[in-house]
Scaffold this motif. Structure first.
Motif, PDB file in Angstrom:
ATOM      1  N   THR A  66       9.119  -8.907  -5.882  1.00  8.80           N
ATOM      2  CA  THR A  66       9.768  -7.658  -5.472  1.00  8.80           C
ATOM      3  C   THR A  66       9.223  -7.276  -4.102  1.00  8.80           C
ATOM      4  OG1 THR A  66       8.111  -6.209  -6.454  1.00  8.80           O
ATOM      5  CG2 THR A  66       9.929  -6.925  -7.869  1.00  8.80           C
TER       6      THR A  66
ATOM      7  N   CYS B 183      11.230  -2.103 -11.927  1.00  7.94           N
ATOM      8  CA  CYS B 183      11.935  -3.369 -12.119  1.00  7.94           C
ATOM      9  C   CYS B 183      11.828  -3.836 -13.577  1.00  7.94           C
ATOM     10  CB  CYS B 183      11.364  -4.438 -11.184  1.00  7.94           C
ATOM     11  SG  CYS B 183       9.647  -4.870 -11.531  1.00  7.94           S
TER      12      CYS B 183
ATOM     13  N   GLN C 111       9.299  -4.335  -0.761  1.00  7.71           N
ATOM     14  CA  GLN C 111       9.620  -2.976  -0.329  1.00  7.71           C
ATOM     15  C   GLN C 111       8.996  -2.737   1.042  1.00  7.71           C
ATOM     16  OE1 GLN C 111      11.486  -0.416  -1.579  1.00  7.71           O
ATOM     17  NE2 GLN C 111      10.974   0.672   0.298  1.00  7.71           N
TER      18      GLN C 111
ATOM     19  N   LEU D 266       3.801   2.429 -11.363  1.00 12.21           N
ATOM     20  CA  LEU D 266       4.547   1.450 -12.151  1.00 12.21           C
ATOM     21  C   LEU D 266       5.363   2.100 -13.260  1.00 12.21           C
ATOM     22  CD1 LEU D 266       1.879  -1.393 -12.523  1.00 12.21           C
ATOM     23  CD2 LEU D 266       3.630  -1.101 -10.764  1.00 12.21           C
TER      24      LEU D 266
ATOM     25  N   THR E 149      15.005  -6.136  -9.104  1.00 18.36           N
ATOM     26  CA  THR E 149      14.121  -5.588  -8.081  1.00 18.36           C
ATOM     27  C   THR E 149      14.497  -4.140  -7.858  1.00 18.36           C
ATOM     28  OG1 THR E 149      13.933  -7.725  -7.004  1.00 18.36           O
ATOM     29  CG2 THR E 149      13.313  -5.798  -5.713  1.00 18.36           C
ATOM     30  N   LYS E 150      13.583  -3.239  -8.141  1.00 17.75           N
ATOM     31  CA  LYS E 150      13.898  -1.841  -7.927  1.00 17.75           C
ATOM     32  C   LYS E 150      12.635  -1.055  -7.610  1.00 17.75           C
ATOM     33  CE  LYS E 150      16.380   2.121  -9.796  1.00 17.75           C
ATOM     34  NZ  LYS E 150      16.932   2.769 -10.999  1.00 17.75           N
ATOM     35  N   ALA E 151      12.212  -1.147  -6.363  1.00 17.27           N
ATOM     36  CA  ALA E 151      11.219  -0.203  -5.871  1.00 17.27           C
ATOM     37  C   ALA E 151      12.049   0.972  -5.375  1.00 17.27           C
ATOM     38  CB  ALA E 151      10.389  -0.812  -4.749  1.00 17.27           C
TER      39      ALA E 151
ATOM     40  N   TYR F 256       7.935   2.005  -8.658  1.00 17.86           N
ATOM     41  CA  TYR F 256       8.602   0.778  -9.105  1.00 17.86           C
ATOM     42  C   TYR F 256       9.286   0.995 -10.448  1.00 17.86           C
ATOM     43  CZ  TYR F 256       7.251  -2.688  -5.648  1.00 17.86           C
ATOM     44  OH  TYR F 256       7.156  -3.427  -4.498  1.00 17.86           O
TER      45      TYR F 256
ATOM     46  N   ILE G 169       0.780   3.111  -5.968  1.00 16.79           N
ATOM     47  CA  ILE G 169       1.926   2.362  -6.488  1.00 16.79           C
ATOM     48  C   ILE G 169       2.109   2.773  -7.941  1.00 16.79           C
ATOM     49  CG2 ILE G 169       2.892   0.088  -6.974  1.00 16.79           C
ATOM     50  CD1 ILE G 169       1.220  -1.013  -4.676  1.00 16.79           C
TER      51      ILE G 169
ATOM     52  N   ILE H 155       8.492  -0.080 -15.154  1.00 11.57           N
ATOM     53  CA  ILE H 155       8.574  -1.529 -15.321  1.00 11.57           C
ATOM     54  C   ILE H 155       8.746  -1.851 -16.805  1.00 11.57           C
ATOM     55  CG2 ILE H 155       7.217  -3.655 -15.198  1.00 11.57           C
ATOM     56  CD1 ILE H 155       6.090  -2.783 -12.614  1.00 11.57           C
TER      57      ILE H 155
END
Length: 463
Positions: free
Chosen positions: A203, A178, A205, A316, A335-337, A176, A314, A326
């Motif tokens: 967000t 975002c 994905q 971050l 939103t940017k995964a 991620y 996940i 993040i």
């Protein structure tokens, strides 16, 4: 007088050889990867009628008197200058820019060529379609789930399994990056649905389980009341599906942990730390990785009877970094995964070859995988190679042993897929050489005619 006859004959014979080479060059003006030949002449031995004498006190030295006995071919060279490249758009056409030869094999016999007009046979083997010789390189091996090329190994046949399956892969990592808007309002205790929507940043994905089924990973962020630089994250997989209400997350573990976490930023909006519901806090430096797990539907239970759960990481981002991490800034939330490594099952639809000769398979599920790499060979003396027909060469006693390796290493050229190397024959040069050769042949013929006239004059003295 007889010597001039034989000198003229040697001139005729060897100019004919030169004309043969020129004719072969011209006939191959459109032959892919052809390298033109060049004939070099040299004089033959000379008959010495008197030797040299060194100077004395009374008189100077005398030079030797020698009569040449004609000429011969010194060498017929293959000129390996670069040919022009012609774009074809065909994936299996490959041209070499620089030094090197493709390696082809028929049984255990190795051949070398500059012509890269290859194709696949019915088994998916990369071959020269003109003679069936198999193109050599290295196939990728799967080691710990990664495709690895071992270019120090002995070259082997290249097989491109078009139509083969690429099995589904469960998502194991999601990255991620975002931004969370600093000005997002806090959600009050008596908030209605509209207040909750305004104070929440979602967000989403797509991820995949081990069967290749897709699921929606949702992470919702809300401001923590009373703490200006803290946000609460909530992770849910397939939130509208009742089977997935038991999503769990945590730092280094997911056992017995809820699906929320706290994200802390410093006063510059840079990621500082994360705390999970079990009270675990991230290290002061490095990446922040949460583990998330969810129940996979229609899967066999574990040996202890518990439902089978899929686990993934996940990421971050990195503490103290602004890149692919993040952040909290007074700008619109984003939103940017930006990465996930899972996919459903696919089939090999296409492949491409890069400038290093690496063959990459492109699958219908969007994944790519390294299939193999083309090998190139160079020689200490490439002019010493022997022509074997079919645009190929073989190693000789004077060429040296083939130095086999990958493109761009140890003087080997780069590759260009979708193109072929044209013949390096220059027609204007060849026609000029043809004129010179023709005049040389005519001149030697005139020498024989003149010598014959002199003989005829001698014979007529008896009349």
């Amino acid at each position: 007088m007889m010597r001039s006859l034989y000198s003229g004959v040697s001139g005729l014979q060897n100019h004919q050889t030169r004309m043969d080479v020129i004719g072969n060059n011209i006939s191959n003006v459109n032959t892919t990867g052809f390298k033109r030949g060049r004939v070099n002449f040299q004089d033959m031995i000379s008959q010495q009628t008197s030797g040299a004498a060194k100077p004395t006190e009374e008189k100077g030295g005398v030079n030797p008197k020698e009569v040449g006995l004609g000429m011969t071919v010194a060498s017929i060279d293959t000129v390996f200058t670069q040919g022009n490249l012609q774009s074809t758009g065909i994936a299996t056409d490959v041209a070499i820019q620089g030094n090197g030869f493709f390696i082809e094999k028929a049984g255990e016999k190795s051949y070398y060529t500059r012509a890269g007009a290859f194709n696949l046979d019915s088994n998916g083997t990369l071959v020269n379609p003109a003679n069936g010789y198999r193109v050599q390189g290295w196939m990728a091996r799967t080691i710990d789930g990664e495709q690895v090329l071992q270019t120090s190994a002995t070259p082997e046949d290249i097989v491109i399994p078009v139509g083969s399956k690429d099995p589904a892969k469960a998502t194991t990592t999601v990255n991620y990056a975002c931004n969370l808007n600093k000005n997002t309002p806090e959600i009050p205790a008596d908030a209605n649905a509209a207040d909750i929507a305004k104070g929440t940043w979602r967000t989403e994905q797509k991820i995949y389980d081990s069967f290749g089924n897709s699921h929606l990973l949702t992470i919702s962020f809300t401001r923590v009341p009373g703490n200006p630089n803290q946000w609460q994250g909530n992770i849910v997989i397939d939130e509208n599906n009742a089977d997935f209400t038991q999503t769990r997350i945590g730092l280094n573990t997911t056992d017995g942990v809820g699906n929320t976490f706290l994200v802390n930023f410093d006063n510059t909006g840079t990621l500082q730390s994360v705390t999970d519901t079990a009270g675990n806090i991230t290290n002061p430096t490095g990446e922040i990785i949460l583990q998330a797990s969810y129940t996979v539907p229609d899967a066999n239970p574990n040996a202890d009877g518990t439902p089978y759960r899929q686990t993934m990481n996940i990421n971050l981002g990195t503490i103290g970094s602004q890149k692919n991490t993040i952040t909290q800034s007074a700008a619109d939330s984003s939103t940017k995964a930006w990465y996930q490594d899972g996919y459903t099952m696919g089939y090999l639809d296409n492949f491409k070859i890069d400038s290093s000769g690496i063959i990459t398979g492109v699958y219908s599920n969007g994944s790519t995988r390294t299939i193999g790499q083309l090998a190139l060979a160079t020689f200490t003396n490439q002019n010493g190679l022997e022509k074997a027909g079919d645009n190929t060469y073989v190693q000789s006693n004077n060429s040296g042993i083939a130095n086999i390796g990958e493109s761009g290493i140890a003087g080997k050229g780069s590759l260009l897929a979708g193109a072929l190397e044209m013949s390096n024959v220059d027609l204007s040069e060849q026609f000029t050489d043809m004129i010179v050769t023709q005049r040389g042949f005519q001149s030697n013929a005139k020498t024989i005619q003149t010598a014959d006239t002199l003989l005829e004059t001698v014979l007529s003295l008896k009349r």
